[in-house]
Design an enzyme around this catalytic site. Structure first.
Site: not given
Ligand code: SIN
Length: 486
Positions: A180, A290, A388
Site C-alpha cells: 500500500k 527520516c 522532527e
Molecule cells: C533513505 O533511505 O535514505 C531515507 C529513507 C527515509 O527517509 O526513511
C-alpha cells in the site's frame, strides 16, 4: 503525461496479475505538489480489495516459495534491468507526484533498483546452520523459510525506493507481497508493478493497491490472519497504531519510523566538508526524509564560521519546480507539511531564534516552495529541538564540551540516524559508540546504500533494511533436532 513508455502510467490497482478498478469505480485525485494540478485519478481501494489481494498473495505463496532461489533471482534481476531501462520515465512520474528535483528522482530510482539487484543476489545465500548437538545421539540443523504473505505500507517521501527496499528482500526470501503506497504518490508504485509484470513474476506474487482511506487498508492488513508480516515506513505515531493492531494476530513486524538526527561539528572538523555534508543531509528531498539532519550542533570555536558558511551555501540553492533544470529544492508535499514547519518557525522566533537566511515561503507559482533556512540562537526549549522538522530548516545549536553534546544529541525518543564531523581518532570512536542511534555518518552526510543496514533504535523502530541483514525480517528460523543417532 509525456512518457517514452506510456504503459508505465497506470492508475488501477494491480491484484493477482490484473489491473483492476476499485469497487463502484471509485477514484481519488493525485496532485502535482508544485502547482496543485491533478495529474491522474487512481483507483480508490479499501478493505474489500485489500482482502482480495491478500487472498491472491496467499495462493501465490504456495508455489512462489517452492521456486528455486536462482529462479526467483532471475526474475528479480529482470525487474532490476527494466527499472534501469525506464529510469527517465520513472523519475518523471516520481517528480510529478512527489515534487523532488528530477536529478534527485533519478537518483532515487537507481537507489531503489540497487535493492532489487542486491536481493536478487542475496536470494541465493539463505544459509542454515549445523549446531553441535547437546546429547551424543542428537544432531541439530537449522533452515530458514519464507515468513509467508507480507504487507508493506510505504511513504510518499521515497515513492520508489521504500517499496523496493521491502519488496525485493521479501520476494527473494520466497514471500509474496501486498503493497500500500501512500495515497499522495501511488503512480510510482503502479509503474513498478507494471515493470514487475513485464519481468514475469507469477500472478499474485506482487499486489499493489492504494486508497484515500489509508486506515481501512492498514486495518485489514493488520487484522487479516493470512498476513504473516507487516513492514512499515512512516511516522512514529502511525507506527504505534499499526503495532497495536498487529498484536491480535501476533505478526512479525518491522518499523522504520521517525528521526531527530543530530549533526555535530567539532572544533577540529574540516568546516567546508561539514558544510557540504550538512547541505546534503539537510536539504535532500526538501528536508523531508527520516534521516535528514534535524538538529545541527557546532562547537563554540567554529560556531560562527560554520553557521555563516552554512547560510551562504543554503542561499545558493535554487528552489522551484522539480521538473525544471538546475533546481535543488522542490516543493513540500502538501499544505499541511508546510504549515507544520511554519508552526515550528513561529515557536522558534517567539523564543529568540535568529534567521540567518530563509524563513519564508517563496513567492511564485507554487504555494509549497519554502526557502532553505538557517537559524541561530536556538535552544532545547524550542519545539524545533524535539520535533522532527521534515522541512528545509537548519537550526544550529552551540555547544562547548563533548559530554554536553552527547547528552543533547541523545536527548530524544528517536534513534535513527546521526552524523558528526571531527578528526581526532579516539574521539571519533568514543562519539560513535556513545550516540544512541542505528546509523552513524562520520565525516559524511550521506549514508544511504543498499549494502548497509538501514534502521533505528528507540522510537525510530526496529528491523534492518538493505545489506546482508535485510532478508532476516522475511525469514523464519526452523530448528530440527534429530534423535536416535547412536
Ligand atoms: C533513505 O533511505 O535514505 C531515507 C529513507 C527515509 O527517509 O526513511
Amino acid at each position: 503525461m509525456n512518457l517514452n513508455n506510456p504503459s508505465l502510467l497506470k492508475t488501477s490497482a494491480y491484484i493477482n496479475g490484473a489491473w483492476v478498478e476499485a469497487k463502484d469505480n471509485k477514484t481519488f485525485p493525485v496532485h502535482n505538489p508544485f502547482d496543485g494540478s491533478v495529474i491522474a485519478h487512481a483507483a480508490d481501494c479499501g478493505k474489500d480489495e485489500t482482502s482480495k489481494a491478500i487472498e491472491a498473495a496467499e495462493k501465490a505463496f504456495l508455489s512462489w516459495k517452492k521456486f528455486t532461489a536462482s529462479k526467483r533471482s532471475r526474475i528479480l534481476k529482470k525487474w532490476h534491468q527494466l527499472i534501469l531501462a525506464n529510469v527517465d520515465d520513472l523519475a518523471k512520474i516520481l517528480t510529478l507526484e512527489q515534487g523532488k528535483p528530477l536529478a534527485e528522482a533519478k537518483g532515487e530510482i537507481k537507489y531503489g533498483a540497487s535493492f532489487v539487484e542486491w536481493f536478487a543476489e542475496e536470494a541465493k545465500r539463505v544459509y542454515g546452520d549445523t549446531i553441535p548437538g547437546h546429547m551424543s545421539d542428537k544432531r541439530i540443523v537449522t533452515i530458514k523459510q519464507a515468513v509467508g504473505v507480507v504487507a508493506a505500507i510505504t511513504p510518499w517521501n521515497f515513492p520508489n525506493a521504500m517499496i523496493t527496499r521491502k519488496v525485493a528482500p521479501a520476494l527473494a526470501a520466497g514471500c509474496t507481497v501486498i503493497i500500500k503506497p501512500s495515497e499522495l504518490t501511488p503512480l510510482s508504485a503502479f509503474a513498478l508493478a507494471e515493470l514487475a509484470d513485464q519481468a514475469g513474476f507469477p500472478h499474485g506474487v506482487i499486489n499493489i493497491l492504494s486508497g484515500s482511506d489509508a486506515p481501512s487498508i492498514g486495518e485489514e492488513m493488520c487484522a487479516n490472519k493470512k498476513v504473516r508480516k507487516l513492514s512499515f515506513t512512516g511516522s512514529t505515531r502511525v507506527g504505534k497504531i499499526l503495532l497495536k493492531q498487529c498484536a491480535d494476530t501476533v505478526k512479525k513486524v518491522s518499523m522504520e519510523l521517525g528521526g531527530n538526527a543530530p549533526f555535530i561539528v567539532f572544533n577540529d572538523a574540516d568546516i567546508d566538508e561539514a558544510v557540504k555534508g550538512a547541505i546534503a543531509s539537510k536539504y535532500r528531498n526538501a528536508g523531508q526524509t527520516c534521516i535528514c539532519s534535524n538538529r545541527i550542533f557546532a562547537q563554540a570555536e567554529i560556531y560562527d564560521a560554520f553557521t555563516s558558511k552554512l547560510a551562504e551555501a543554503s542561499k545558493e540553492l535554487s528552489v522551484g519546480n522539480g521538473l525544471d533544470e538546475g533546481i535543488h529544492v522542490g516543493p513540500m508535499i502538501e499544505e499541511k507539511a508546510i504549515a507544520s514547519i511554519e508552526n515550528l518557525m513561529e515557536d522558534a522566533k517567539a523564543k529568540g531564534a535568529e534567521i540567518l537566511t530563509g524563513g519564508h515561503r517563496i513567492e511564485g507559482t507554487s504555494k509549497l516552495n519554502y526557502a532553505p533556512t538557517v537559524l541561530t540562537k536556538v535552544h532545547p526549549e524550542m519545539k524545533i529541538f524535539s520535533q522532527e522538522i521534515f522541512g528545509p530548516i537548519a537550526p544550529v545549536f552551540k555547544f562547548e564540551t563533548l559530554e554536553e553534546v552527547i547528552n543533547l544529541a541523545n536527548d530524544t525518543e528517536y534513534g535513527l540516524a546521526c552524523y558528526f564531523y571531527g578528526k581526532d581518532y579516539a574521539m571519533i570512536w568514543k562519539v560513535a559508540e556513545a550516540l544512541e542511534y542505528g546509523m552513524v555518518g562520520i565525516n559524511t552526510g550521506m549514508i544511504s546504500t543498499a549494502v548497509a543496514p538501514f534502521g533505528g533504535v528507540k522510537e525510530s523502530g526496529f528491523g534492518r533494511e538493505g545489506s546482508k541483514y535485510g532478508m532476516d525480517d522475511y525469514l523464519e528460523i526452523k530448528y530440527m533436532c534429530w534423535g536416535g543417532i547412536d
